[in-house]
Motif scaffolding. Structure first.
Motif, PDB file in Angstrom:
ATOM      1  N   ASN A 222      12.656 -11.483  13.072  1.00  0.00           N
ATOM      2  CA  ASN A 222      11.950 -12.774  13.110  1.00  0.00           C
ATOM      3  C   ASN A 222      10.502 -12.618  13.548  1.00  0.00           C
ATOM      4  O   ASN A 222       9.612 -13.287  13.024  1.00  0.00           O
ATOM      5  N   ILE A 223      10.281 -11.751  14.526  1.00  0.00           N
ATOM      6  CA  ILE A 223       8.904 -11.514  14.982  1.00  0.00           C
ATOM      7  C   ILE A 223       8.050 -11.021  13.819  1.00  0.00           C
ATOM      8  O   ILE A 223       6.928 -11.491  13.607  1.00  0.00           O
ATOM      9  N   ARG A 224       8.575 -10.072  13.049  1.00  0.00           N
ATOM     10  CA  ARG A 224       7.819  -9.539  11.908  1.00  0.00           C
ATOM     11  C   ARG A 224       7.695 -10.583  10.796  1.00  0.00           C
ATOM     12  O   ARG A 224       6.679 -10.627  10.093  1.00  0.00           O
ATOM     13  N   PHE A 225       8.726 -11.416  10.646  1.00  0.00           N
ATOM     14  CA  PHE A 225       8.644 -12.488   9.653  1.00  0.00           C
ATOM     15  C   PHE A 225       7.538 -13.474  10.027  1.00  0.00           C
ATOM     16  O   PHE A 225       6.745 -13.887   9.175  1.00  0.00           O
ATOM     17  N   PHE A 226       7.473 -13.850  11.302  1.00  0.00           N
ATOM     18  CA  PHE A 226       6.416 -14.769  11.757  1.00  0.00           C
ATOM     19  C   PHE A 226       5.041 -14.156  11.522  1.00  0.00           C
ATOM     20  O   PHE A 226       4.111 -14.840  11.088  1.00  0.00           O
ATOM     21  N   GLN A 227       4.911 -12.858  11.814  1.00  0.00           N
ATOM     22  CA  GLN A 227       3.640 -12.158  11.596  1.00  0.00           C
ATOM     23  C   GLN A 227       3.270 -12.183  10.117  1.00  0.00           C
ATOM     24  O   GLN A 227       2.110 -12.425   9.754  1.00  0.00           O
ATOM     25  N   PHE A 228       4.238 -11.942   9.271  1.00  0.00           N
ATOM     26  CA  PHE A 228       4.042 -11.957   7.820  1.00  0.00           C
ATOM     27  C   PHE A 228       3.612 -13.339   7.336  1.00  0.00           C
ATOM     28  O   PHE A 228       2.661 -13.478   6.553  1.00  0.00           O
ATOM     29  N   ILE A 229       4.267 -14.383   7.828  1.00  0.00           N
ATOM     30  CA  ILE A 229       3.967 -15.756   7.409  1.00  0.00           C
ATOM     31  C   ILE A 229       2.612 -16.216   7.929  1.00  0.00           C
ATOM     32  O   ILE A 229       1.888 -16.952   7.256  1.00  0.00           O
ATOM     33  N   ALA A 230       2.234 -15.766   9.120  1.00  0.00           N
ATOM     34  CA  ALA A 230       1.024 -16.265   9.777  1.00  0.00           C
ATOM     35  C   ALA A 230      -0.268 -15.827   9.101  1.00  0.00           C
ATOM     36  O   ALA A 230      -1.294 -16.495   9.225  1.00  0.00           O
ATOM     37  N   ASP A 231      -0.238 -14.714   8.382  1.00  0.00           N
ATOM     38  CA  ASP A 231      -1.462 -14.122   7.844  1.00  0.00           C
ATOM     39  C   ASP A 231      -1.327 -13.898   6.338  1.00  0.00           C
ATOM     40  O   ASP A 231      -0.489 -13.107   5.897  1.00  0.00           O
ATOM     41  N   ASP A 232      -2.156 -14.584   5.552  1.00  0.00           N
ATOM     42  CA  ASP A 232      -2.092 -14.438   4.098  1.00  0.00           C
ATOM     43  C   ASP A 232      -2.488 -13.038   3.630  1.00  0.00           C
ATOM     44  O   ASP A 232      -2.203 -12.658   2.492  1.00  0.00           O
ATOM     45  N   ASN A 233      -3.149 -12.281   4.507  1.00  0.00           N
ATOM     46  CA  ASN A 233      -3.597 -10.939   4.119  1.00  0.00           C
ATOM     47  C   ASN A 233      -2.547  -9.867   4.382  1.00  0.00           C
ATOM     48  O   ASN A 233      -2.745  -8.712   4.005  1.00  0.00           O
ATOM     49  N   ILE A 234      -1.450 -10.236   5.048  1.00  0.00           N
ATOM     50  CA  ILE A 234      -0.392  -9.265   5.325  1.00  0.00           C
ATOM     51  C   ILE A 234       0.627  -9.315   4.204  1.00  0.00           C
ATOM     52  O   ILE A 234       1.209 -10.362   3.914  1.00  0.00           O
ATOM     53  N   SER A 235       0.841  -8.181   3.564  1.00  0.00           N
ATOM     54  CA  SER A 235       1.781  -8.124   2.438  1.00  0.00           C
ATOM     55  C   SER A 235       3.190  -7.807   2.915  1.00  0.00           C
ATOM     56  O   SER A 235       3.400  -7.324   4.042  1.00  0.00           O
ATOM     57  N   ASN A 236       4.128  -8.032   2.042  1.00  0.00           N
ATOM     58  CA  ASN A 236       5.520  -7.691   2.337  1.00  0.00           C
ATOM     59  C   ASN A 236       5.662  -6.198   2.604  1.00  0.00           C
ATOM     60  O   ASN A 236       6.409  -5.771   3.503  1.00  0.00           O
ATOM     61  N   GLU A 237       4.943  -5.381   1.837  1.00  0.00           N
ATOM     62  CA  GLU A 237       5.015  -3.931   2.004  1.00  0.00           C
ATOM     63  C   GLU A 237       4.501  -3.503   3.382  1.00  0.00           C
ATOM     64  O   GLU A 237       5.060  -2.597   4.006  1.00  0.00           O
ATOM     65  N   MET A 238       3.426  -4.146   3.849  1.00  0.00           N
ATOM     66  CA  MET A 238       2.873  -3.821   5.164  1.00  0.00           C
ATOM     67  C   MET A 238       3.886  -4.134   6.267  1.00  0.00           C
ATOM     68  O   MET A 238       4.101  -3.336   7.188  1.00  0.00           O
ATOM     69  N   ILE A 239       4.519  -5.302   6.177  1.00  0.00           N
ATOM     70  CA  ILE A 239       5.502  -5.686   7.193  1.00  0.00           C
ATOM     71  C   ILE A 239       6.735  -4.791   7.111  1.00  0.00           C
ATOM     72  O   ILE A 239       7.329  -4.446   8.138  1.00  0.00           O
ATOM     73  N   ASP A 240       7.120  -4.398   5.910  1.00  0.00           N
ATOM     74  CA  ASP A 240       8.272  -3.512   5.762  1.00  0.00           C
ATOM     75  C   ASP A 240       8.024  -2.196   6.487  1.00  0.00           C
ATOM     76  O   ASP A 240       8.914  -1.691   7.189  1.00  0.00           O
ATOM     77  N   ARG A 241       6.829  -1.631   6.344  1.00  0.00           N
ATOM     78  CA  ARG A 241       6.512  -0.370   7.029  1.00  0.00           C
ATOM     79  C   ARG A 241       6.567  -0.552   8.547  1.00  0.00           C
ATOM     80  O   ARG A 241       7.112   0.295   9.266  1.00  0.00           O
ATOM     81  N   THR A 242       6.015  -1.662   9.029  1.00  0.00           N
ATOM     82  CA  THR A 242       6.014  -1.928  10.471  1.00  0.00           C
ATOM     83  C   THR A 242       7.432  -2.118  10.990  1.00  0.00           C
ATOM     84  O   THR A 242       7.809  -1.574  12.039  1.00  0.00           O
ATOM     85  N   PHE A 243       8.232  -2.879  10.246  1.00  0.00           N
ATOM     86  CA  PHE A 243       9.599  -3.149  10.659  1.00  0.00           C
ATOM     87  C   PHE A 243      10.431  -1.866  10.660  1.00  0.00           C
ATOM     88  O   PHE A 243      11.246  -1.634  11.560  1.00  0.00           O
ATOM     89  N   ARG A 244      10.214  -1.007   9.681  1.00  0.00           N
ATOM     90  CA  ARG A 244      10.940   0.267   9.637  1.00  0.00           C
ATOM     91  C   ARG A 244      10.571   1.146  10.838  1.00  0.00           C
ATOM     92  O   ARG A 244      11.431   1.850  11.388  1.00  0.00           O
ATOM     93  N   ALA A 245       9.307   1.107  11.250  1.00  0.00           N
ATOM     94  CA  ALA A 245       8.896   1.867  12.436  1.00  0.00           C
ATOM     95  C   ALA A 245       9.581   1.308  13.684  1.00  0.00           C
ATOM     96  O   ALA A 245      10.021   2.073  14.552  1.00  0.00           O
ATOM     97  N   ASP A 246       9.680  -0.021  13.766  1.00  0.00           N
ATOM     98  CA  ASP A 246      10.414  -0.648  14.875  1.00  0.00           C
ATOM     99  C   ASP A 246      11.852  -0.146  14.904  1.00  0.00           C
ATOM    100  O   ASP A 246      12.381   0.229  15.959  1.00  0.00           O
ATOM    101  N   LEU A 247      12.491  -0.158  13.742  1.00  0.00           N
ATOM    102  CA  LEU A 247      13.899   0.216  13.646  1.00  0.00           C
ATOM    103  C   LEU A 247      14.115   1.695  13.961  1.00  0.00           C
ATOM    104  O   LEU A 247      15.132   2.069  14.558  1.00  0.00           O
TER     105      LEU A 247
END
Length: 208
Positions: free
Chosen positions: A172-197
């Protein structure tokens, strides 16, 4: 005299028409500028009818999310049945499905209004209903964890409910980050989320 079945069918048709008009207007106009009266006029209904169906604009947002979640839940259940792999791959896939589905249904702009309403009306019907929808997704995350444990990809002594809540909250934290910024792509959040995991997987001794 109209039969009960016909009246219910017409009622469902009106409701769906209102929702579709609201979805398009929320996408194309600023949320604050959209009025129940404008939605009603486009649907060729009285504003009272729209209020009776949904209560207010927040009710329309919630109805849109609820409709969206029915489709999302079916996609996630299918993914869990496919046995996607280790902790990182499976949970990252879970997040991918959620984000891709969200973007296929509503824009980031509209999702920002949904998230704002979930906070603003947190103690009211909107907030409680939104939390109930999230709880269903947490339970699906729990099913995914159970699948991993059954396949020996995650220790069976790990508290499934606690981990499901943790992983969903992180998602959810990464989803909120993704939704909050039009410049953040799905691919960018996926990389960040995978690093978290990956960091969590090491902590749990799961394969990375």
């Amino acid at each position: 005299m109209k039969s009960v079945g016909l009246r219910e069918e017409q009622k469902a048709g009106r409701r769906q028409s209102i929702l579709e008009i609201a979805r398009v207007k929320f996408e194309s106009e600023k949320y604050a500028d959209v009025t129940i009266e404008a939605i009603a006029a486009e649907a060729k209904l009285s504003p009272v009818t729209v209020y009776n169906y949904f209560g207010n604009k927040a009710g329309l947002l919630l109805a849109l999310v609820s409709e969206s979640d029915e489709l999302l839940i079916a996609q996630l259940e299918a993914m869990i049945r496919e046995d996607p792999g280790d902790l990182i791959e499976s949970v990252a896939w879970f997040g991918q499905i959620l984000r891709q589905h969200a973007m296929s249904y509503l824009s980031k702009q509209t999702w920002r209004e949904v998230l704002a309403a979930s906070i603003q009306f947190g103690s009211q019907d909107f907030g409680r209903s939104y939390a109930e929808l999230d709880q269903v997704l947490i339970e699906l995350m729990g099913s995914l964890i159970e699948n991993l444990q059954s396949n020996g990809l995650l220790a069976k002594n790990i508290d499934r409910a606690a981990l499901a809540n943790t992983l969903f909250s992180l998602q959810n934290i990464r989803f909120f980050q993704f939704i909050a910024d039009d410049n953040i792509s799905n691919e960018m959040i996926d990389r960040t989320f995978r690093a978290d995991l990956a960091g969590l997987a090491k902590a749990f001794g799961a394969p990375t």
